[in-house]
Design an enzyme around this catalytic site. Sequence first.
Site, short mmCIF file in Angstrom:
data_model
loop_
_atom_site.label_atom_id
_atom_site.label_comp_id
_atom_site.label_asym_id
_atom_site.label_seq_id
_atom_site.Cartn_x
_atom_site.Cartn_y
_atom_site.Cartn_z
N HIS A 1 -0.40 4.49 7.31
CA HIS A 1 0.24 5.09 6.14
C HIS A 1 0.62 6.55 6.35
O HIS A 1 -0.19 7.32 6.89
CB HIS A 1 -0.70 5.00 4.93
CG HIS A 1 -1.12 3.60 4.63
ND1 HIS A 1 -2.38 3.13 4.88
CD2 HIS A 1 -0.41 2.56 4.12
CE1 HIS A 1 -2.44 1.85 4.53
NE2 HIS A 1 -1.27 1.48 4.08
N SER B 1 0.80 -1.23 0.00
CA SER B 1 0.00 0.00 0.00
C SER B 1 0.83 1.28 0.00
O SER B 1 0.31 2.35 -0.30
CB SER B 1 -0.94 0.00 1.21
OG SER B 1 -0.20 -0.25 2.38
N ASP C 1 -3.55 7.75 7.92
CA ASP C 1 -4.45 6.83 8.63
C ASP C 1 -3.61 6.13 9.69
O ASP C 1 -2.55 6.64 10.05
CB ASP C 1 -5.18 5.89 7.65
CG ASP C 1 -4.23 5.01 6.85
OD1 ASP C 1 -3.05 4.89 7.23
OD2 ASP C 1 -4.68 4.43 5.83
#
Length: 364
Positions: free
Chosen positions: A331, A40, A328
Amino acid sequence: MACQMKKILLLLLVVLLLLNLQHRVDGTQQVPCFFIFGDSLSDNGNNNNLVTMAKANYQPYGIDFPEGPTGRFTNGRNLVDIIAEHLGFNNSIPPFATARGQEILKGVNYASGAAGIRKETGQQQGDRISLDRQLLNHQVTVSNIKNLLGNNESLATAYLNKCIYSVAIGSNDYLNNYFLPQFYPTSRIYNQEQYATVLVQQLSQQLLTLHKLGALKIALFGLGFLGHTPVELTMCRNNSSCVDNIDNAVALFNDKVVTLVNNFNNNLTNAKFIYINTTEISLSSSTSEGSIVTNVPCCEVLKNPQPQTECIPFGTACSNRSQYSFWDAVHPTEVGYVVYGGRAYRAQSPADAYPHDIEHLAQS
Ligand SMILES: *[C@@H]1O[C@H](CO)[C@@H](O)[C@H](O)[C@H]1NC(C)=O
Ligand SMILES: *[C@@H]1O[C@H](CO)[C@@H](O)[C@H](O)[C@H]1NC(C)=O
Ligand SMILES: *[C@@H]1O[C@H](CO)[C@@H](O)[C@H](O)[C@H]1NC(C)=O
Ligand SMILES: *[C@@H]1O[C@H](CO)[C@@H](O)[C@H](O)[C@H]1NC(C)=O
Ligand SMILES: *[C@@H]1O[C@H](CO)[C@@H](O)[C@H](O)[C@H]1NC(C)=O
Ligand SMILES: *[C@@H]1O[C@H](CO)[C@@H](O)[C@H](O)[C@H]1NC(C)=O
Ligand SMILES: *[C@@H]1O[C@H](CO)[C@@H](O)[C@H](O)[C@H]1NC(C)=O
């Protein structure tokens, strides 16, 4: 018609190679192509049509990105967007899920949220594209590039040899595998030292596959202080020995990746591997940032019944994003990526990148 097309494409290639010769001039593209493998931190849309909780194609993701939520796991540009800009690419590298036609000549992004070196990693979140599957996808791209270049094998190989390949993976093998004993048996099978060894052995095989597909300039990203991510701080209830235990497990992995870089550089002729020292960049940038918020996320994230990593769909986000390290619960914000990507490209201290940075890798 098809023959005419091939001639045009070959001409385009020659132009690209010539542009490559002028790489020292600012603003021009330094390498013909950039291929991206990972999770991610790099994903820019590959998970959008997968059945998984590891998605970021909803608000407030992309709140600072011109196209809004795209599947990038941050408020703005992600790690590889920043690196692609430094390399002189005018547009971001397209995700494999949607890349079509000639655009693959500039590179493809295969990264997938929740993916790992191990194939089972991240499965509690749903579907994801493990590194092995990313390499199968790259095999498809390589054969399409050969086609585009008139099925001239040596021309295609020479082209792929000039590209930069970035590999930023392994975080999920810890956070979405080893440190989730309720879902995965790995922590009962391996101690931390053994787990780091099996991960790096598997990564080593995967990198050899990438090398066989023509990759000679490979940047490997070390893992950061995963124990200090907001999600793990919550899971550990701020217990520092729990947090440090995670960071120490990850450090064992990083040390072995550095050894791998040395071995590959010594034994694989022509190949150049570099290691990006994420922990060093993280340590030295946090001391210079001072008042920045590092322990809580900018967007609203659920903590109960299980601490989540992604923002609540259509939830709120802090207004001063530049004061937060985390977007978040796991991340970085865009400002974080600007620091990581910027220093991976051009090292600010000798410890940032080993044996040198991406700018030197592009020029070598
Ligand atoms: C990128 O954009 C700039 C400015 O629009 C242009 O001068 C340059 O030729 C473009 N480079 C490539 C490789 O397309
Ligand atoms: C492949 O391309 C190279 C470099 O342009 C050229 O020298 C060679 O003749 C080509 N081979 C074939 C079979 O077309
Ligand atoms: C951990 O500490 C932070 C700030 O120091 C606090 O906001 C948070 O509520 C604490 N979390 C737990 C689970 O104790
Ligand atoms: C903190 O975590 C350690 C190891 O994970 C554990 O042994 C210890 O009991 C915990 N301390 C508290 C106060 O929960
Ligand atoms: C490669 O080189 C290193 C020295 O850096 C050596 O120790 C290692 O055994 C060599 N072979 C392989 C397969 O890595
Ligand atoms: C990475 O950075 C740490 C300090 O944060 C340093 O101790 C270590 O030697 C560096 N690793 C490499 C390979 O340069
Ligand atoms: C936002 O962050 C910047 C940089 O840290 C700071 O200068 C500014 O005062 C902050 N603004 C608000 C409204 O908090």
